[in-house]
Structure formats: C-alpha cells, structure tokens
Design a protein around this motif. Structure first.
Motif, short mmCIF file in Angstrom:
data_model
loop_
_atom_site.label_atom_id
_atom_site.label_comp_id
_atom_site.label_asym_id
_atom_site.label_seq_id
_atom_site.Cartn_x
_atom_site.Cartn_y
_atom_site.Cartn_z
N PHE A 148 -1.70 -3.26 5.32
CA PHE A 148 -2.14 -2.41 6.37
C PHE A 148 -3.75 -2.08 6.76
O PHE A 148 -4.44 -2.05 5.93
N ALA A 149 -3.89 -2.09 7.96
CA ALA A 149 -5.21 -1.65 8.24
C ALA A 149 -5.41 -0.03 8.56
O ALA A 149 -4.37 0.67 8.77
N GLU A 150 -6.28 0.59 8.11
CA GLU A 150 -6.38 2.02 8.12
C GLU A 150 -7.82 2.38 8.93
O GLU A 150 -8.76 1.81 8.54
N SER A 151 -7.64 3.37 9.55
CA SER A 151 -8.85 4.00 10.40
C SER A 151 -8.61 5.49 10.43
O SER A 151 -7.86 6.06 10.16
N ALA A 152 -9.88 6.10 10.84
CA ALA A 152 -9.89 7.42 11.33
C ALA A 152 -8.83 8.03 12.04
O ALA A 152 -8.78 7.28 13.07
N TRP A 153 -7.96 9.10 11.91
CA TRP A 153 -7.20 9.76 12.79
C TRP A 153 -7.73 10.29 14.04
O TRP A 153 -8.77 11.02 13.51
N LEU A 154 -7.47 9.74 15.18
CA LEU A 154 -8.13 10.58 16.37
C LEU A 154 -8.08 12.02 16.14
O LEU A 154 -9.07 12.76 16.74
N SER A 155 -7.27 12.80 15.74
CA SER A 155 -7.02 14.42 15.59
C SER A 155 -7.59 14.77 14.46
O SER A 155 -7.49 16.06 14.36
N GLY A 156 -8.18 14.05 13.41
CA GLY A 156 -8.26 14.82 12.09
C GLY A 156 -9.64 15.40 12.28
O GLY A 156 -10.58 15.12 12.97
#
Length: 282
Positions: A148-156
């Motif tokens: 999996f690639a993981e990125s900051a959630w836009l709404s976090g």
C-alpha cells in the motif's frame, strides 16, 4: 456485538462489552441519534478490530454538548478505563479549554481525533498537551513490499494552537504553540457493519483513526502509560508518511505548502510522526 473473521462475539454476557450513561448507570440511556449511533459503532468496531481481546466500555452522554461529553470522560476513568478514545472536538477557545481537566487524568491515555476539516484552527480536546491527537491517512494499493501507498488524508485535521503552550517534547519550528496532530492512521473507506443503515457501510474520518490507535496502544499493553510524549520518543518505529496534504484550498494557500498542512519527511502536522509500523512505538 457479532464479529466476523472467526472472532468470538463481544457482548455484555461475555464481559467484553459494557454500555452506561454519563453517570455510570446501565439505564436510562440517552435517546437514539443516527449520527451518534454511527460514531459509536465506528469507534467500537475499530477498537475491537485493533484489539480483539480488549474489554470495551461505552459511556453515552446526555447530549453532545461539552459539559456532558466531559462528564462521560470522567465517568469512564472512574469506572476503571486506562485508555479513553474520543471521536469528537470543537474549535479551541476559552470555553472548550475550561473542560481540560476531564481529559487529563494521571495514569490514563487519552486519544482524540484531530478533526475532519483539513488544516484549520486547532481542535479541542485534541490540542490538549496530554492528549494523543490522531490525524488521518489514505491507503491505495501499489506494488511495493508494503502493498500500500499511504498519504495524508485531504480532510484530516491539523493546526497550530492559539492558546496551548508548546510541549517540551514537540519541536517543530513553525508553530510556537502546541501542534496537532501527533500520530495518524487510515481514516478513509473504513468498512463497518451498521444496522441502522441495513448492513455493511463505509465510513470516513479521524473518528476511525483515533480508536484504531487507541486499540493498538491497548493491544501493545501500554494503556495508561503511552502519552503523546512517548510517541515522539519512539518516532523511529512509525511509517513516515511523506505524500499528500490536508490543505483543502488548491495550491496550498492556507499554509503556503508548509509542513503544517503538507506531509513531509519527519514530523508534519497532518500525519504527526507517522503511522504505526507494528506495536513497538506504542
């Protein structure tokens, strides 16, 4: 509460699950609310998935107002909880901060969602110095060993406090006060079984990532001893999220592309020190 994947039911009969009102009594419970039913179902489901052997106590407030929510916190601690997770918050101000003592109990780990409004004013109680503030990430399949690639959630949620002093253990340079968040976990496309919606449903929010972190802390055997400070000490045991942003204005206009709203190597506000890579950092 029935659980899939071969896990035994988590019910009051087995001692796994207990629900009380804000005074700690089994009855009367407050009236039903679809929104809060979804919140509590998400919390319990995620905690149970992260820590199948945990005993779960749900304390329901008379209302979603701050005095009643603070009372539920005190009741949970009085009834023996060593880790309390909270999937709610409001903008920090003098009124919300006046309830800080309810979220600061010696020997209790307090976990709080950072919010779902992206980079904005810091939320309370997540901004309190003793709280573990949990941000959100997004997962996507990729061909790496991790899968999996993981990125900051836009709404976090992330933010810089206007009131709470910088804790000694937090050393990011562009916020002179407390920065939110401390750590993060997946907060998007979480599947739960929600009877009010007729079966399986998908939920998004740091309302999911916070109880997941709480469950992992309990599973690690550190309920009551893990604090925000210890997470920073063990930062090397977390997966460093370096992609994505929670700046909901195109082009990074709110924070100018700064780590306060854009994921970067090392600490950043949307994802904190990162996401758990096993239990060692917790």
């Amino acid at each position: 509460m029935a659980r899939p994947l071969g896990l035994p039911p988590c019910t009051s009969d087995t001692g796994c699950f207990r629900k009380v009102n804000q005074r700690g009594d089994a009855a009367p419970l407050p009236g039903s609310s679809f929104g809060w039913n979804l919140e509590s179902t998400l919390d319990v489901s995620v905690v149970s998935a992260a820590c199948p052997s945990c005993r779960i106590l749900v304390v329901e407030g008379d209302s979603p107002l701050l005095p009643d929510l603070a009372a539920t916190e005190d009741t949970a601690v009085r009834l023996g909880a060593k880790i309390v997770t909270n999937s709610y918050g409001g903008r920090e101000n003098g009124y919300s901060l006046s309830f800080a003592s309810s979220y600061q109990h010696s020997g209790v780990t307090t976990v709080v969602s950072s919010g779902d409004d992206g980079f904005t004013a810091a939320g309370c109680p997540a901004v309190l110095p003793d709280a573990v503030a949990v941000g959100g990430t997004t997962l996507s399949r990729d061909p790496s060993d991790r899968a999996f690639a993981e990125s900051a959630w836009l709404s976090g949620g992330s933010g810089c406090s206007a009131y709470v002093a910088k804790p000694a253990w937090q050393r990011d340079p562009h916020c002179r006060n407390r920065t939110v968040a401390d750590v993060s976990a997946v907060a998007e496309q979480l599947s739960i079984y929600f009877t009010d919606a007729g079966g399986w449903a998908t939920a998004n929010g740091t309302s999911g990532s916070a109880p997941f972190i709480a469950g992992l802390i309990a599973r690690a055997g550190h309920a009551g001893t893990t604090t925000a400070a210890t997470l920073y000490t063990g930062a090397g045991h977390f997966f460093d999220v370096t992609d994505g942003s929670d700046d909901q204005v195109s082009g990074g206009a709110k924070c100018g592309g700064d780590y306060l709203c854009v994921a970067a190597a090392g600490y950043d506000a949307p994802t904190g020190v990162g996401t758990p890579d096993g239990l060692a950092g917790l």
